[in-house]
Design a protein around this motif. Structure first.
Motif, PDB file in Angstrom:
ATOM      1  N   PRO A  98      -7.125  48.295  10.693  1.00  0.00           N
ATOM      2  CA  PRO A  98      -6.749  49.215   9.504  1.00  0.00           C
ATOM      3  C   PRO A  98      -7.920  49.829   8.344  1.00  0.00           C
ATOM      4  CG  PRO A  98      -5.831  46.887   9.371  1.00  0.00           C
ATOM      5  CD  PRO A  98      -6.762  47.007  10.560  1.00  0.00           C
ATOM      6  N   LEU A  99      -7.588  50.831   8.063  1.00  0.00           N
ATOM      7  CA  LEU A  99      -8.779  51.113   6.960  1.00  0.00           C
ATOM      8  C   LEU A  99      -8.009  52.108   5.821  1.00  0.00           C
ATOM      9  CD1 LEU A  99     -11.625  52.618   9.147  1.00  0.00           C
ATOM     10  CD2 LEU A  99     -11.370  50.407   8.032  1.00  0.00           C
ATOM     11  N   PRO A 100      -8.412  52.468   4.951  1.00  0.00           N
ATOM     12  CA  PRO A 100      -8.010  53.240   3.903  1.00  0.00           C
ATOM     13  C   PRO A 100      -7.524  54.775   4.745  1.00  0.00           C
ATOM     14  CG  PRO A 100      -9.449  52.185   2.630  1.00  0.00           C
ATOM     15  CD  PRO A 100      -9.555  51.781   4.319  1.00  0.00           C
ATOM     16  N   GLN A 101      -6.566  55.347   4.068  1.00  0.00           N
ATOM     17  CA  GLN A 101      -6.060  56.700   4.509  1.00  0.00           C
ATOM     18  C   GLN A 101      -7.274  57.792   4.312  1.00  0.00           C
ATOM     19  OE1 GLN A 101      -3.117  57.330   6.424  1.00  0.00           O
ATOM     20  NE2 GLN A 101      -3.786  59.415   6.833  1.00  0.00           N
ATOM     21  N   ALA A 102      -8.173  57.953   4.895  1.00  0.00           N
ATOM     22  CA  ALA A 102      -9.262  58.710   4.707  1.00  0.00           C
ATOM     23  C   ALA A 102     -10.128  58.999   6.189  1.00  0.00           C
ATOM     24  CB  ALA A 102     -10.062  58.236   3.392  1.00  0.00           C
ATOM     25  N   ALA A 103     -10.621  60.351   6.024  1.00  0.00           N
ATOM     26  CA  ALA A 103     -11.650  60.666   7.091  1.00  0.00           C
ATOM     27  C   ALA A 103     -12.606  59.728   7.191  1.00  0.00           C
ATOM     28  CB  ALA A 103     -11.995  62.139   7.139  1.00  0.00           C
ATOM     29  N   ILE A 104     -13.101  59.316   8.655  1.00  0.00           N
ATOM     30  CA  ILE A 104     -14.464  58.399   8.621  1.00  0.00           C
ATOM     31  C   ILE A 104     -15.580  59.301   9.259  1.00  0.00           C
ATOM     32  CG2 ILE A 104     -15.631  56.706   9.993  1.00  0.00           C
ATOM     33  CD1 ILE A 104     -12.512  55.687  10.692  1.00  0.00           C
ATOM     34  N   PHE A 105     -16.406  59.718   8.274  1.00  0.00           N
ATOM     35  CA  PHE A 105     -17.604  60.677   8.387  1.00  0.00           C
ATOM     36  C   PHE A 105     -18.786  60.220   9.185  1.00  0.00           C
ATOM     37  CE2 PHE A 105     -15.435  63.092   4.820  1.00  0.00           C
ATOM     38  CZ  PHE A 105     -15.230  64.248   5.782  1.00  0.00           C
ATOM     39  N   ASP A 106     -18.992  58.699   9.040  1.00  0.00           N
ATOM     40  CA  ASP A 106     -20.301  58.235   9.643  1.00  0.00           C
ATOM     41  C   ASP A 106     -19.915  56.685  10.009  1.00  0.00           C
ATOM     42  OD1 ASP A 106     -22.637  58.108  10.853  1.00  0.00           O
ATOM     43  OD2 ASP A 106     -23.837  58.354   8.940  1.00  0.00           O
ATOM     44  N   ILE A 107     -20.373  56.234  10.775  1.00  0.00           N
ATOM     45  CA  ILE A 107     -20.491  54.750  11.414  1.00  0.00           C
ATOM     46  C   ILE A 107     -22.102  54.239  11.515  1.00  0.00           C
ATOM     47  CG2 ILE A 107     -19.543  52.870  12.663  1.00  0.00           C
ATOM     48  CD1 ILE A 107     -17.147  54.898  13.300  1.00  0.00           C
ATOM     49  N   GLN A 108     -22.650  53.491  10.921  1.00  0.00           N
ATOM     50  CA  GLN A 108     -23.944  52.847  11.150  1.00  0.00           C
ATOM     51  C   GLN A 108     -24.124  51.578  11.420  1.00  0.00           C
ATOM     52  OE1 GLN A 108     -26.303  54.812  12.484  1.00  0.00           O
ATOM     53  NE2 GLN A 108     -25.227  56.872  11.989  1.00  0.00           N
ATOM     54  N   VAL A 109     -24.874  51.021  12.119  1.00  0.00           N
ATOM     55  CA  VAL A 109     -24.988  49.410  12.238  1.00  0.00           C
ATOM     56  C   VAL A 109     -26.233  48.755  12.115  1.00  0.00           C
ATOM     57  CG1 VAL A 109     -24.734  47.674  14.225  1.00  0.00           C
ATOM     58  CG2 VAL A 109     -23.449  49.605  14.274  1.00  0.00           C
ATOM     59  N   HIS A 110     -26.166  47.522  11.267  1.00  0.00           N
ATOM     60  CA  HIS A 110     -27.369  47.027  10.754  1.00  0.00           C
ATOM     61  C   HIS A 110     -28.155  46.781  11.944  1.00  0.00           C
ATOM     62  CE1 HIS A 110     -29.889  43.904   8.770  1.00  0.00           C
ATOM     63  NE2 HIS A 110     -29.464  44.272   7.920  1.00  0.00           N
ATOM     64  N   ALA A 111     -29.679  46.690  11.869  1.00  0.00           N
ATOM     65  CA  ALA A 111     -30.462  46.629  12.814  1.00  0.00           C
ATOM     66  C   ALA A 111     -30.407  45.145  13.554  1.00  0.00           C
ATOM     67  CB  ALA A 111     -31.898  46.581  12.214  1.00  0.00           C
ATOM     68  N   THR A 112     -30.234  43.993  12.633  1.00  0.00           N
ATOM     69  CA  THR A 112     -30.227  43.060  13.206  1.00  0.00           C
ATOM     70  C   THR A 112     -28.963  41.974  13.143  1.00  0.00           C
ATOM     71  OG1 THR A 112     -31.333  41.968  11.209  1.00  0.00           O
ATOM     72  CG2 THR A 112     -32.826  42.625  12.725  1.00  0.00           C
ATOM     73  N   GLN A 113     -28.036  42.357  12.275  1.00  0.00           N
ATOM     74  CA  GLN A 113     -27.012  41.519  11.930  1.00  0.00           C
ATOM     75  C   GLN A 113     -25.707  42.362  12.533  1.00  0.00           C
ATOM     76  OE1 GLN A 113     -26.923  39.726   8.134  1.00  0.00           O
ATOM     77  NE2 GLN A 113     -29.098  40.253   7.655  1.00  0.00           N
ATOM     78  N   PRO A 114     -24.684  41.296  12.701  1.00  0.00           N
ATOM     79  CA  PRO A 114     -23.342  41.987  13.257  1.00  0.00           C
ATOM     80  C   PRO A 114     -22.709  42.924  12.165  1.00  0.00           C
ATOM     81  CG  PRO A 114     -23.129  39.680  13.148  1.00  0.00           C
ATOM     82  CD  PRO A 114     -24.593  39.949  12.789  1.00  0.00           C
TER      83      PRO A 114
END
Length: 309
Positions: A98-114
């Motif tokens: 669950p997330l706040p009611q809003a569009a998700i414009f981008d998702i990025q992941v850390h280089a070395t950590q989860p």
């Protein structure tokens, strides 16, 4: 100066019923995912481009996908109030976060950590723990949208592009703002670090492509009117020596990643390019093929080859 490249369109992929907003890498270099306004998430194989596999269907537009190779998961950011975690091996939703009611414009992941970073249309940036699959931190960065996120290769900081025209440099762990870059005059739709981390590149609704010297306190290095309209996305060639931009002006442009000089323009007139806005790019390690997606509901696959001398 003549371009060193020849460009050939080798496939036009159709099947989406509405604008295609995003493309994302898959498990193999020849695989990628796509999604958009129809909520369908498709998996494609560049060795068999005529067929796609439907891997998920969500109830609203998808602007962001992120593939997690270690878990073989696909994060699906749609326009409702949750993030879907798709287990590709099981072909099932692993979890709905669950997330706040809003569009998700981008998702990025850390280089070395989860850790994953999620940019929302309400100006919030969320930090997601990928082991617990829960949001562990959220910060309100703006009254306008968080449009784009880039993680520095060394992992200490991230850059966030906002619709209020700013780029913020944040500590990657605490999400505290370290610096604000205020030079664009429109929404910052895309940010990307060069593979060495020496430069940050940004593209905006103001059609300017800017480079910032990350190693010198993010001093502005170059500013180019790179397109006619909004720059939607920046992506790097697998070897890091080239990058590509795409725009609402319907074109894709290829640049030298060291000199930031324009090398090639791919457009409708010369290469049977897209008929409307080009939204996202993916540069595959499979024969260096460049994939672009568009509001025209299609995905194009481009082969760039060095000209014979």
């Amino acid at each position: 100066m003549a371009s060193p490249f020849q460009v050939q369109k080798i496939a036009t992929l159709t099947g989406h019923r509405d604008c295609v907003y995003t493309v994302e890498r898959g498990a193999q270099t020849n695989q990628f995912f796509s999604s958009g306004a129809d909520g369908m998430v498709a998996q494609w194989d560049l060795t068999q481009p005529d067929t796609a596999q439907l891997v998920a269907k969500v109830s609203s537009s998808v602007y962001a996908l992120k593939y997690l190779p270690e878990q073989n998961w696909l994060l699906i950011g749609h326009n409702q109030n949750s993030l879907e975690v798709l287990d590709l091996a099981q072909k099932a939703i692993q979890k709905t976060i669950p997330l706040p009611q809003a569009a998700i414009f981008d998702i990025q992941v850390h280089a070395t950590q989860p850790l994953a970073y999620i940019g929302l249309g309400n100006g919030m940036l969320l930090l997601l723990d990928l082991e617990k699959l829960q949001v562990v931190k959220s910060v309100q960065l703006s009254e306008k949208s968080v449009r784009s996120i880039a993680v520095h290769p060394a992992g200490q900081e991230i850059a966030v592009g906002l619709s209020d025209h700013r780029i913020l440099i944040l500590d990657a762990q605490t999400l505290t703002v370290k610096q604000a870059l205020e030079s664009h005059t429109g929404s910052v739709f895309t940010v990307a670090y060069t593979p060495t981390g020496e430069y940050l590149i940004s593209g905006s609704r103001d059609a300017h492509l800017k480079t910032w010297k990350a190693t010198e306190n993010y001093s502005e290095h170059t500013s180019i009117i790179a397109h006619l309209f909004t720059i939607n996305h920046i992506t790097f060639h697998p070897n890091g020596r080239l990058f590509a931009t795409c725009s609402m002006d319907k074109s894709v442009k290829i640049w030298d990643a060291e000199t930031f000089k324009l090398l090639k323009v791919i457009d409708k007139a010369r290469h049977a390019g897209h008929g409307t806005s080009v939204n996202k790019l993916f540069w595959s390690g499979h024969w260096n093929q460049l994939v672009s997606c568009s509001d025209d509901r299609s995905i194009s696959v481009w082969a760039l080859t060095l000209k014979e001398i």
